[in-house]
Enzyme design. Structure first.
Site, PDB file in Angstrom:
ATOM      1  N   ARG A   1     -85.129  -1.897 -11.196  1.00 28.28           N
ATOM      2  CA  ARG A   1     -85.024  -0.532 -10.676  1.00 28.28           C
ATOM      3  C   ARG A   1     -83.559  -0.144 -10.515  1.00 28.28           C
ATOM      4  NH1 ARG A   1     -86.816  -1.701  -4.341  1.00 28.28           N
ATOM      5  NH2 ARG A   1     -85.157  -3.200  -3.909  1.00 28.28           N
TER       6      ARG A   1
ATOM      7  N   CYS B   1     -78.198   6.097 -15.140  1.00 27.01           N
ATOM      8  CA  CYS B   1     -76.834   6.635 -15.217  1.00 27.01           C
ATOM      9  C   CYS B   1     -76.868   8.102 -14.805  1.00 27.01           C
ATOM     10  CB  CYS B   1     -76.310   6.486 -16.647  1.00 27.01           C
ATOM     11  SG  CYS B   1     -74.776   7.362 -16.971  1.00 27.01           S
TER      12      CYS B   1
ATOM     13  N   ASN C   1     -85.368   7.082  -4.174  1.00 28.16           N
ATOM     14  CA  ASN C   1     -85.635   6.044  -3.172  1.00 28.16           C
ATOM     15  C   ASN C   1     -84.376   5.215  -2.983  1.00 28.16           C
ATOM     16  OD1 ASN C   1     -87.755   4.486  -1.522  1.00 28.16           O
ATOM     17  ND2 ASN C   1     -86.786   2.872  -2.747  1.00 28.16           N
ATOM     18  N   GLU C   2     -83.849   5.232  -1.768  1.00 28.71           N
ATOM     19  CA  GLU C   2     -82.619   4.510  -1.446  1.00 28.71           C
ATOM     20  C   GLU C   2     -81.533   4.746  -2.503  1.00 28.71           C
ATOM     21  OE1 GLU C   2     -84.396   0.766   1.144  1.00 28.71           O
ATOM     22  OE2 GLU C   2     -84.033   0.466  -1.003  1.00 28.71           O
TER      23      GLU C   2
ATOM     24  N   GLU D   1     -88.902   3.367   6.207  1.00 21.29           N
ATOM     25  CA  GLU D   1     -89.421   2.007   6.033  1.00 21.29           C
ATOM     26  C   GLU D   1     -89.075   1.212   7.287  1.00 21.29           C
ATOM     27  OE1 GLU D   1     -88.172   0.143   2.392  1.00 21.29           O
ATOM     28  OE2 GLU D   1     -88.592   1.919   1.178  1.00 21.29           O
TER      29      GLU D   1
END
Length: 660
Positions: A103, A107, A141-142, A304
């Site tokens: 993951r 770019c 995500n993050e 989370e």
């Protein structure tokens, strides 16, 4: 107050879904986070969309009276996309291609990737944007985690050169402001400019590296904002966020800038992870939660929340009974108004089959399940009362992304260099948390704020500013005004000696703060992790990492070095200076957490800030609610502890109501 779970229905059989949601509701959960890694399911072929799985899941969610936050699935992408556009992946500093199979490889400088992102996000927003069960969106995500906000690909190099051309206009300007006459690295063509990648010996120009980090931040921020614009167009009224990750300053991305166009901050709370044999100290966890709350200075979400032992390849510490419930309580006390546990049930396959959730690999209700269920029941009234209320504080620590970046590539001391994993240089993070710990252990509510935020500093009796080496003149003037009007500033070593172009000032340390602090510094050393003795009156302190020998001009000395191993034993280490109606404490070294507690006892008392020491493992906060005010005391040890007149069980807490 919302309690929920991260749920991955695509990893289970459809016949499981009703039972899963029923178990969640019985636990006290009312919401789920979905879809943040589901791009390949929703777009199995280019331009061909299939939302049937999540249509069915959202129908179940709605039937159970629950809600959902949807994630845009851009933290990983389908293999067919990479096959068609192999240039859409990053290249690491060491030249490793971030290929498919994992993951965070995208770019952000790639036009093809941006176009693909636009297609999937637009399709999702049109399809789910008005669904009654969908209450918001998590973008990506993050973003930036695992070093993914630093890219050394050809497309990044191309965009970096364009970014530099837009900033400096001419090569003459760039050469002068970077100081390229040094070593004769004078560019005569924009295409000559490399990326500051690995080198055999000496590093690249620090001004160049700083600009490269600024450029990479702009690329990622614009990518997140690009998605936000699409969602706002097709999913009107649904709040937007993205989720941050430990540690606060691990990325080079300006998270304050990122959240300007999002509605609230989310953060992933893992007080222990992987092979750690003990959790992070509780002041570090609180400092990180206050960082998340402070980015927009309002309640935040834990997207989370730790619910079980976590790791990818190895595991470590098992929280004793009560501790995961205490961590949940700590997050709410620090301002969280939504908590999503990671995860509902532990994956049986894939890279995170060791990331244990509320349930293990089967469906047996675990001790974790019952502990979190009981905690939710016990704290729900308190959580509801304070959920959308401000977190009050008269003390704040200021942080600065420019200096966080600076200390990644020029840490000054081995004591400020710490990389627990290859992509993480978090010496700045640890130093900020250490300074924050001084007030936290004294049980004084304290904010953590971006230095460029528009928060009114006059609301605070004490401001703390560590590692402000690279200065902004407007901030310097703002600090002078704050102190002149009666504020107390605690200023750290190496302050005010470098401008935004990375040029050192000609004045002695602390440079532009010389008059404010009333000291000068001509000699210093970097003892790394070695401890150096200091004496403040009768109190013994310890410093390390960096030691400046202070020479007061107008300041009063309050602590001296006292170490027979050092030639500067007896010289000033900490001073205080009157400036207008206020005071400036100048701390010429990095104190240990215990030493900061002793120093802050003096600072807070003189500033008229209430504090109280209840022991190194006891944490107390004060909250204001809609119906009541509260005093919350938490025991972060595995032993019974006295806290004033109360006895707290191991990992226990007490929520005391106070009349408004």
């Amino acid at each position: 107050m919302i309690f929920g779970a991260c749920y991955y229905p695509e990893q289970w059989n459809p016949k499981d879904w009703d039972e899963d949601l029923k178990i969640m509701k019985e636990m006290g959960l009312s919401s789920v986070r979905l879809a943040e890694f589901a791009w390949a399911l929703m777009e199995p072929k280019e331009g061909k969309f299939d939302f049937s799985l999540f249509d069915a899941v959202l129908k179940k969610v709605e039937e159970h009276g629950m809600t959902a936050i949807l994630g845009t699935p851009t933290a990983t992408f389908p293999p067919w996309l990479y096959q068609k556009f192999p240039e859409i992946v990053q290249i690491s500093k060491d030249g490793i291609i971030r290929g498919i199979g994992t993951r965070r490889q995208a770019c952000f400088s790639s036009p093809a990737y941006k176009k693909a992102t636009e297609r999937i996000v637009t399709a999702m927003a049109k399809h789910f944007g008005n669904h009654p069960a969908v209450v918001g969106w998590q973008i990506d995500n993050e973003p930036g985690h695992e070093g993914s906000d630093v890219d050394y690909s050809p497309l990044a190099q191309k965009n970096f050169r364009s970014w530099l051309k837009q900033k400096y206009k001419t090569l003459d300007s760039l050469n002068k402001r970077w100081g390229n006459v040094f070593w004769g690295v004078i560019y005569s063509d924009w295409n000559q400019i490399p990326l500051p990648g690995p080198h055999v010996a000496s590093n690249f120009n620090p001004a160049m590296i700083q600009d490269y980090y600024r450029f990479q931040s702009d690329e990622l921020v614009s990518y997140i904002h690009f998605q936000a614009e699409i969602l706002r167009k097709y999913s009107k009224g649904k709040p937007l966020t993205t989720n941050l990750y430990p540690s606060p300053f691990l990325p080079i991305t300006d998270m304050y800038e990122m959240f300007k166009k999002l509605d609230y901050v989310s953060w992933d709370n893992y007080p222990v992870w992987g092979n750690q044999q003990e959790p992070y100290p509780h002041p570090l966890v609180t400092a990180t939660q206050q960082y998340s709350r402070g980015l927009k200075n309002k309640p935040y979400t834990v997207m989370e929340q730790f619910s079980g032992v976590q790791g990818h390849d190895t595991l470590g510490y098992l929280p004793p009974p009560g501790q995961i419930g205490l961590w949940l309580t700590q997050a709410i006390v620090n301002g969280a108004n939504q908590i999503y546990f990671f995860r509902y049930r532990t994956a049986r396959f894939g890279q995170e089959q060791l990331c244990y959730g509320i349930l293990d690999h089967g469906k047996r209700k675990t001790a974790k399940y019952f502990e979190l269920k009981e905690t939710i029941e016990n704290i729900k009234d308190f959580a509801e009362d304070v959920a959308d209320s401000p977190y009050p504080a008269t003390v704040a620590i200021l942080h600065d992304i420019e200096n966080s970046r600076n200390y990644k590539h020029q840490p000054l001391s081995d004591g400020l260099r710490f990389a627990p994993v290859p992509f993480a240089q978090v010496g700045y993070d640890i130093e900020l948390a250490t300074w924050y710990a001084g007030t936290n252990v004294l049980n004084t509510n304290a904010h953590s704020l971006p230095i460029h935020s528009d928060v009114d500093w006059s609301n605070y009796k004490v401001l703390t500013l560590p590692l402000y080496t690279m200065f902004d003149p407007t901030i310097v003037e703002k600090l002078k005004s704050y102190v002149s009007n009666g504020g107390t500033l605690v200023l750290g070593y190496r302050s005010g000696i470098k401008d935004k172009d990375h040029w050192m000032v000609e004045e002695p340390v602390p440079g532009v703060f010389g008059e404010l602090a009333g000291v000068q510094v001509f000699q210093f050393e970097a003892p790394a992790t070695d401890k150096v003795g200091i004496r403040m009156g009768l109190l013994p302190l310890k410093g390390s990492k960096f030691c400046e020998i202070l020479e007061p001009t107008t300041a009063k000395v309050i602590a001296h070095y006292r170490d027979k191993k050092k030639f500067y034993s007896g010289k000033p280490a900490i001073t205080v200076n009157g400036f207008g109606k206020g005071k400036v404490y100048y701390v010429g070294t990095s104190l240990t957490p215990e030493s900061f507690v002793l120093l802050y006892r003096k600072i807070l008392k003189e500033a008229g800030v209430r504090f109280g020491f209840l022991g190194s493992t006891i944490e107390r906060h004060y909250r204001e609610g809609k119906q009541f005010n509260y005093e919350i005391t938490m025991n972060h040890s595995n032993r019974y502890k006295f806290a004033g007149l109360s006895i707290l069980k191991p990992f226990g807490y007490k929520i005391k109501r106070l009349n408004k």
